[in-house]
Motif scaffolding. Structure first.
Motif, PDB file in Angstrom:
ATOM      1  N   GLY A 139      30.910  -5.857  60.138  1.00  0.00           N
ATOM      2  CA  GLY A 139      30.735  -6.220  58.743  1.00  0.00           C
ATOM      3  C   GLY A 139      30.168  -5.089  57.899  1.00  0.00           C
ATOM      4  O   GLY A 139      30.790  -4.656  56.913  1.00  0.00           O
ATOM      5  N   PRO A 140      28.988  -4.574  58.238  1.00  0.00           N
ATOM      6  CA  PRO A 140      28.431  -3.451  57.471  1.00  0.00           C
ATOM      7  C   PRO A 140      29.314  -2.211  57.504  1.00  0.00           C
ATOM      8  O   PRO A 140      29.404  -1.472  56.502  1.00  0.00           O
ATOM      9  CB  PRO A 140      27.088  -3.191  58.168  1.00  0.00           C
ATOM     10  CG  PRO A 140      26.726  -4.499  58.791  1.00  0.00           C
ATOM     11  CD  PRO A 140      28.027  -5.098  59.238  1.00  0.00           C
ATOM     12  N   LEU A 141      29.989  -1.966  58.635  1.00  0.00           N
ATOM     13  CA  LEU A 141      30.896  -0.819  58.719  1.00  0.00           C
ATOM     14  C   LEU A 141      32.037  -0.976  57.713  1.00  0.00           C
ATOM     15  O   LEU A 141      32.365  -0.043  56.969  1.00  0.00           O
ATOM     16  CB  LEU A 141      31.453  -0.700  60.137  1.00  0.00           C
ATOM     17  CG  LEU A 141      32.535   0.367  60.345  1.00  0.00           C
ATOM     18  CD1 LEU A 141      31.991   1.756  60.039  1.00  0.00           C
ATOM     19  CD2 LEU A 141      33.096   0.284  61.764  1.00  0.00           C
ATOM     20  N   ALA A 142      32.637  -2.161  57.678  1.00  0.00           N
ATOM     21  CA  ALA A 142      33.746  -2.409  56.752  1.00  0.00           C
ATOM     22  C   ALA A 142      33.288  -2.327  55.310  1.00  0.00           C
ATOM     23  O   ALA A 142      34.018  -1.845  54.439  1.00  0.00           O
ATOM     24  CB  ALA A 142      34.367  -3.773  57.045  1.00  0.00           C
ATOM     25  N   ARG A 143      32.081  -2.790  55.044  1.00  0.00           N
ATOM     26  CA  ARG A 143      31.553  -2.685  53.677  1.00  0.00           C
ATOM     27  C   ARG A 143      31.494  -1.227  53.251  1.00  0.00           C
ATOM     28  O   ARG A 143      31.917  -0.873  52.136  1.00  0.00           O
ATOM     29  CB  ARG A 143      30.163  -3.311  53.598  1.00  0.00           C
ATOM     30  CG  ARG A 143      29.519  -3.181  52.227  1.00  0.00           C
ATOM     31  CD  ARG A 143      28.185  -3.868  52.167  1.00  0.00           C
ATOM     32  NE  ARG A 143      27.620  -3.819  50.815  1.00  0.00           N
ATOM     33  CZ  ARG A 143      26.578  -4.513  50.419  1.00  0.00           C
ATOM     34  NH1 ARG A 143      25.952  -5.328  51.262  1.00  0.00           N
ATOM     35  NH2 ARG A 143      26.137  -4.411  49.181  1.00  0.00           N
ATOM     36  N   SER A 144      30.991  -0.374  54.110  1.00  0.00           N
ATOM     37  CA  SER A 144      30.889   1.046  53.798  1.00  0.00           C
ATOM     38  C   SER A 144      32.272   1.680  53.646  1.00  0.00           C
ATOM     39  O   SER A 144      32.527   2.438  52.705  1.00  0.00           O
ATOM     40  CB  SER A 144      30.103   1.756  54.900  1.00  0.00           C
ATOM     41  OG  SER A 144      30.065   3.150  54.687  1.00  0.00           O
ATOM     42  N   LEU A 145      33.179   1.349  54.555  1.00  0.00           N
ATOM     43  CA  LEU A 145      34.511   1.935  54.523  1.00  0.00           C
ATOM     44  C   LEU A 145      35.313   1.491  53.300  1.00  0.00           C
ATOM     45  O   LEU A 145      36.148   2.241  52.786  1.00  0.00           O
ATOM     46  CB  LEU A 145      35.276   1.548  55.796  1.00  0.00           C
ATOM     47  CG  LEU A 145      34.757   2.133  57.111  1.00  0.00           C
ATOM     48  CD1 LEU A 145      35.493   1.507  58.282  1.00  0.00           C
ATOM     49  CD2 LEU A 145      34.911   3.657  57.133  1.00  0.00           C
ATOM     50  N   SER A 146      35.071   0.281  52.828  1.00  0.00           N
ATOM     51  CA  SER A 146      35.863  -0.267  51.730  1.00  0.00           C
ATOM     52  C   SER A 146      35.404   0.210  50.357  1.00  0.00           C
ATOM     53  O   SER A 146      36.166   0.127  49.380  1.00  0.00           O
ATOM     54  CB  SER A 146      35.809  -1.803  51.760  1.00  0.00           C
ATOM     55  OG  SER A 146      34.503  -2.265  51.403  1.00  0.00           O
ATOM     56  N   SER A 147      34.195   0.692  50.259  1.00  0.00           N
ATOM     57  CA  SER A 147      33.565   0.915  48.961  1.00  0.00           C
ATOM     58  C   SER A 147      34.403   1.773  48.022  1.00  0.00           C
ATOM     59  O   SER A 147      34.614   1.422  46.853  1.00  0.00           O
ATOM     60  CB  SER A 147      32.189   1.561  49.172  1.00  0.00           C
ATOM     61  OG  SER A 147      31.572   1.813  47.930  1.00  0.00           O
ATOM     62  N   SER A 148      34.902   2.898  48.475  1.00  0.00           N
ATOM     63  CA  SER A 148      35.613   3.823  47.588  1.00  0.00           C
ATOM     64  C   SER A 148      36.935   3.247  47.087  1.00  0.00           C
ATOM     65  O   SER A 148      37.429   3.636  46.020  1.00  0.00           O
ATOM     66  CB  SER A 148      35.870   5.147  48.301  1.00  0.00           C
ATOM     67  OG  SER A 148      36.724   4.961  49.414  1.00  0.00           O
ATOM     68  N   TYR A 149      37.500   2.318  47.820  1.00  0.00           N
ATOM     69  CA  TYR A 149      38.804   1.760  47.441  1.00  0.00           C
ATOM     70  C   TYR A 149      38.706   0.854  46.215  1.00  0.00           C
ATOM     71  O   TYR A 149      39.713   0.604  45.544  1.00  0.00           O
ATOM     72  CB  TYR A 149      39.400   0.970  48.603  1.00  0.00           C
ATOM     73  CG  TYR A 149      39.827   1.848  49.756  1.00  0.00           C
ATOM     74  CD1 TYR A 149      41.133   2.304  49.856  1.00  0.00           C
ATOM     75  CD2 TYR A 149      38.914   2.226  50.737  1.00  0.00           C
ATOM     76  CE1 TYR A 149      41.529   3.117  50.906  1.00  0.00           C
ATOM     77  CE2 TYR A 149      39.298   3.035  51.794  1.00  0.00           C
ATOM     78  CZ  TYR A 149      40.609   3.477  51.873  1.00  0.00           C
ATOM     79  OH  TYR A 149      41.000   4.290  52.916  1.00  0.00           O
ATOM     80  N   TYR A 150      37.533   0.337  45.948  1.00  0.00           N
ATOM     81  CA  TYR A 150      37.365  -0.563  44.808  1.00  0.00           C
ATOM     82  C   TYR A 150      36.927   0.170  43.539  1.00  0.00           C
ATOM     83  O   TYR A 150      36.670  -0.450  42.518  1.00  0.00           O
ATOM     84  CB  TYR A 150      36.331  -1.642  45.148  1.00  0.00           C
ATOM     85  CG  TYR A 150      36.818  -2.622  46.202  1.00  0.00           C
ATOM     86  CD1 TYR A 150      37.864  -3.494  45.936  1.00  0.00           C
ATOM     87  CD2 TYR A 150      36.217  -2.674  47.461  1.00  0.00           C
ATOM     88  CE1 TYR A 150      38.308  -4.391  46.896  1.00  0.00           C
ATOM     89  CE2 TYR A 150      36.656  -3.568  48.435  1.00  0.00           C
ATOM     90  CZ  TYR A 150      37.701  -4.419  48.146  1.00  0.00           C
ATOM     91  OH  TYR A 150      38.148  -5.302  49.093  1.00  0.00           O
ATOM     92  N   GLY A 151      36.868   1.488  43.588  1.00  0.00           N
ATOM     93  CA  GLY A 151      36.393   2.250  42.438  1.00  0.00           C
ATOM     94  C   GLY A 151      37.228   2.044  41.189  1.00  0.00           C
ATOM     95  O   GLY A 151      36.699   2.047  40.079  1.00  0.00           O
ATOM     96  N   ASP A 152      38.544   1.879  41.352  1.00  0.00           N
ATOM     97  CA  ASP A 152      39.436   1.707  40.207  1.00  0.00           C
ATOM     98  C   ASP A 152      39.874   0.256  40.029  1.00  0.00           C
ATOM     99  O   ASP A 152      40.817  -0.017  39.279  1.00  0.00           O
ATOM    100  CB  ASP A 152      40.683   2.589  40.373  1.00  0.00           C
ATOM    101  CG  ASP A 152      40.353   4.074  40.336  1.00  0.00           C
ATOM    102  OD1 ASP A 152      39.391   4.443  39.645  1.00  0.00           O
ATOM    103  OD2 ASP A 152      41.050   4.858  41.006  1.00  0.00           O
ATOM    104  N   ALA A 153      39.201  -0.659  40.691  1.00  0.00           N
ATOM    105  CA  ALA A 153      39.615  -2.060  40.637  1.00  0.00           C
ATOM    106  C   ALA A 153      39.204  -2.710  39.323  1.00  0.00           C
ATOM    107  O   ALA A 153      38.148  -2.397  38.764  1.00  0.00           O
ATOM    108  CB  ALA A 153      39.008  -2.827  41.802  1.00  0.00           C
TER     109      ALA A 153
END
Length: 221
Positions: free
Chosen positions: A6-20
């Motif tokens: 869970g925490p790993l995925a949170r960290s990995l996903s963060s940059s992908y939502y920058g332009d959301a």
């Protein structure tokens, strides 16, 4: 000790939502994570909460690219991207498969596969429940706004066509939001999801009853 998914995925996903945009941003991902764990805690069967949380954080990482037509299917793209990200972190193949199935099956689109695991069904339900209730109505309105903002596209009129003399545009009216909410609530898979869905459906019904009565002005003048 291996890092929890869970925490790993949170960290990995963060940059992908920058332009959301707001309807599919990291706050939506966090709400889906919270809702899915809430539903899991109300299940009688065991749930892999780590897989569920990871899938929630990663499920919409492709939305910004789909919105700009860089990709055609954010579900498939996100599943493939999530698999590559998790593999690079040394996550076991069976855990990756469990997460990516949840991601592939989270959408309400007819082309999406059926969620076959409890974790996938809980993610689906949590994602749909974030389109009902108070926050859900705001989120659905954001989706209408996003689509209306595309070049040369007028998507909807947020008014009640049955009560307005100005709604002869042929565009959908505010009942579109109700239809979208009902469609998602009718599709829920799990008992905890349906129970929460009924509560949110009552709020949606109350909201639209208030909406219909709120103007109170004679439009003939």
């Amino acid at each position: 000790m291996a890092q929890k998914l869970g925490p790993l995925a949170r960290s990995l996903s963060s940059s992908y939502y920058g332009d959301a945009l707001p309807a599919h941003d990291r706050y939506h991902a966090e709400r889906v994570r919270d809702l899915s764990i809430r539903l899991a805690n109300d299940c009688k069967r065991p749930v892999d909460g780590d897989v569920l949380a990871a899938a929630a954080w990663l499920h919409d990482i492709g939305r910004p690219r789909e919105r700009t037509d860089e990709i055609d299917d954010h579900d498939e793209w996100a599943a493939a991207e999530a698999a590559a990200l998790l593999e690079s972190e040394g996550v076991a193949a069976d855990r990756i498969d469990a997460v990516t199935h949840c991601i592939r099956a989270h959408s309400i689109r007819a082309s999406s596969p059926e969620p076959e695991t409890l974790e996938a069904r809980l993610l689906f339900d949590a994602d749909k429940l974030d389109a009902a209730g108070a926050r859900g109505i705001v989120r659905l309105a954001c989706i209408v706004g996003e689509r209306s903002g595309r070049r040369d596209e007028a998507y909807a009129v947020i008014d009640d066509a049955s009560a307005s003399g100005l709604a002869a545009s042929g565009l959908p009216d505010v009942t579109l939001l109700r239809e979208w909410a009902d469609e998602r609530l009718d599709a829920l898979y799990t008992d905890p999801g349906r129970r929460l869905g009924e509560s949110r459906r009552r709020f949606v019904d109350d909201f639209f009853a208030r909406f219909e009565n709120e103007i109170g002005v004679d439009g003939t003048q």
